[in-house]
Design an enzyme around this catalytic site. Structure first.
Site, PDB file in Angstrom:
ATOM      1  N   HIS A   1       0.838  -1.204   0.000  1.00  5.14           N
ATOM      2  CA  HIS A   1       0.000   0.000   0.000  1.00  5.14           C
ATOM      3  C   HIS A   1       0.872   1.253   0.000  1.00  5.14           C
ATOM      4  O   HIS A   1       1.950   1.248   0.584  1.00  5.14           O
ATOM      5  CB  HIS A   1      -0.923  -0.025   1.230  1.00  5.14           C
ATOM      6  CG  HIS A   1      -1.929   1.071   1.252  1.00  5.14           C
ATOM      7  ND1 HIS A   1      -1.621   2.347   1.686  1.00  5.14           N
ATOM      8  CD2 HIS A   1      -3.224   1.088   0.871  1.00  5.14           C
ATOM      9  CE1 HIS A   1      -2.714   3.101   1.565  1.00  5.14           C
ATOM     10  NE2 HIS A   1      -3.692   2.371   1.072  1.00  5.14           N
TER      11      HIS A   1
ATOM     12  N   ASP B   1     -11.352   1.757  -1.107  1.00  4.22           N
ATOM     13  CA  ASP B   1     -10.471   2.662  -0.361  1.00  4.22           C
ATOM     14  C   ASP B   1     -11.258   3.563   0.589  1.00  4.22           C
ATOM     15  O   ASP B   1     -10.932   4.727   0.769  1.00  4.22           O
ATOM     16  CB  ASP B   1      -9.586   3.493  -1.298  1.00  4.22           C
ATOM     17  CG  ASP B   1      -8.246   3.856  -0.658  1.00  4.22           C
ATOM     18  OD1 ASP B   1      -8.000   3.444   0.493  1.00  4.22           O
ATOM     19  OD2 ASP B   1      -7.458   4.577  -1.298  1.00  4.22           O
TER      20      ASP B   1
HETATM   21 MN    MN Z   1      -5.741   3.050   0.613  1.00  3.55          MN
END
Ligand code: MN
Length: 337
Positions: free
Chosen positions: A176, A299
């Site tokens: 990430h 997200d």
């Molecule tokens: Mn993210």
């Protein structure tokens, strides 16, 4: 017709990690990228406060939001930069605690939530042990690393005990983003470029390429990596990465690897749709990678999850590809049953 939607890059934080961030930010030596994050997104404005409240909620509020957005299952992970800005002892302790918090949340809503483990690369041996505990005992589906740790990348062999554990456990790593490493962040600090628009992608695509070029995947042939944001730009670059790598091999500038960079990418990486709602980019990724290498992610709470669902629902692709991206690829990659 209803389709089951699994979202695989969904963020949370624990209060103790948020508190520890604030202690780091109040200290004397703060990484410049993290300091910039602290001044803005981790700040005290109303937007930041709402974000913080959403990150902390791994219970009823989160589930209600998933219902409203049309998300059936969310795979949660600790938000960027996680524990990677702490000393090794603090990071190790707070990763363990975060994994316990996440495991409790999953236990309370096993049909709706799953988790990726937090680990502290600062203490590689401990990270491997914690990954094993998180997967074997807590039922985590993999782990997430927020790119660099104090300016260091996981291609450094001192971190490979983590990959050894990951491979043995069949645990994929979600690589990430976070702000660019201290050695390259300076020109990103102007105009907000350190943040998720460009800086995060530059940082994370570099990290992915360092893994490929270091030979990690020759040492760990069953290691799998997940990249968000449609692959952080790499699908666009694959052909050229091969082409320029071959020139460098020819002139003796780099060592020849058993496979081409693009072959490592196709063999070891999958990408997710997090934060990307561009139809042409989705089409390109399907063409370059194949629909079997693309997973849905919203997200949350950084992006509008409803918009990400609207995007993929309306995408001009065959329904079988939509089902792969929403569900079956995630089931395969994360071993969901
Ligand atoms: Mn993210």
């Amino acid at each position: 017709m209803s389709i089951q939607r699994i979202a695989v890059e969904e963020a949370f934080v624990t209060q103790s990690i948020a508190d520890a961030w604030n202690r780091v930010l109040a200290g004397r030596f703060v990484e410049p990228g993290f300091q910039k994050m602290g001044e803005t997104i981790l700040g005290d404005g109303p937007g930041a406060r709402q974000l913080h409240a959403r990150l902390l909620d791994v219970g009823a509020g989160r589930i209600a939001q998933m219902d409203a957005d049309g998300i059936d299952l969310a795979i949660l992970s600790i938000t960027s930069p996680g524990v990677q800005v702490f000393d090794a002892v603090t990071a190790t302790r707070l990763a363990q605690e975060a994994n316990d918090v996440l495991a409790d949340a999953v236990r309370a809503n096993p049909q709706r939530l799953a988790g990726l483990a937090a680990v502290a690369p600062q203490f590689p041996g401990g990270a491997a042990v914690e990954l094993e505990r998180a997967v074997r005992t807590l039922g985590m589906k993999g782990f997430l690393v927020n790119s660099h740790t104090m300016g260091e990348y996981l291609d450094d062999r001192k971190y490979w005990s983590l990959f050894e554990a990951a491979e043995a456990l069949g645990a994929p790593m979600y690589l990430h983003p976070r702000e660019p490493a201290p050695a390259m962040v300076q020109p990103f600090l102007d105009y907000g470029l350190y943040f998720a628009g460009l800086g995060f992608s530059v940082e994370t695509s570099l990290h992915a390429m360092r893994l490929i070029m270091s030979g990690v995947f020759d040492e760990f042939p069953k290691l799998h990596v997940v990249l968000g944001h449609m692959g952080e730009g790499l699908p666009f670059w694959l052909k050229r990465l091969d082409n320029r790598y071959l020139l460098q091999v020819q002139i003796g500038a780099v060592t020849k690897l058993p496979r081409l960079p693009s072959e490592y990418f196709l063999d070891h990486f999958v990408v997710t749709t997090s934060g990307m709602t561009s139809a042409p980019v989705l089409k390109m990724c399907i063409e370059v990678l194949g629909s079997e290498r693309i997973l849905f992610a919203a997200d949350y709470p950084y992006e509008d999850a409803r918009e990400s669902v609207r995007f993929l629902d309306a995408a001009d692709i065959p329904s079988v590809q939509r089902e792969q991206i929403y569900r079956t690829n995630a089931e395969r990659v994360f071993g969901l049953t």
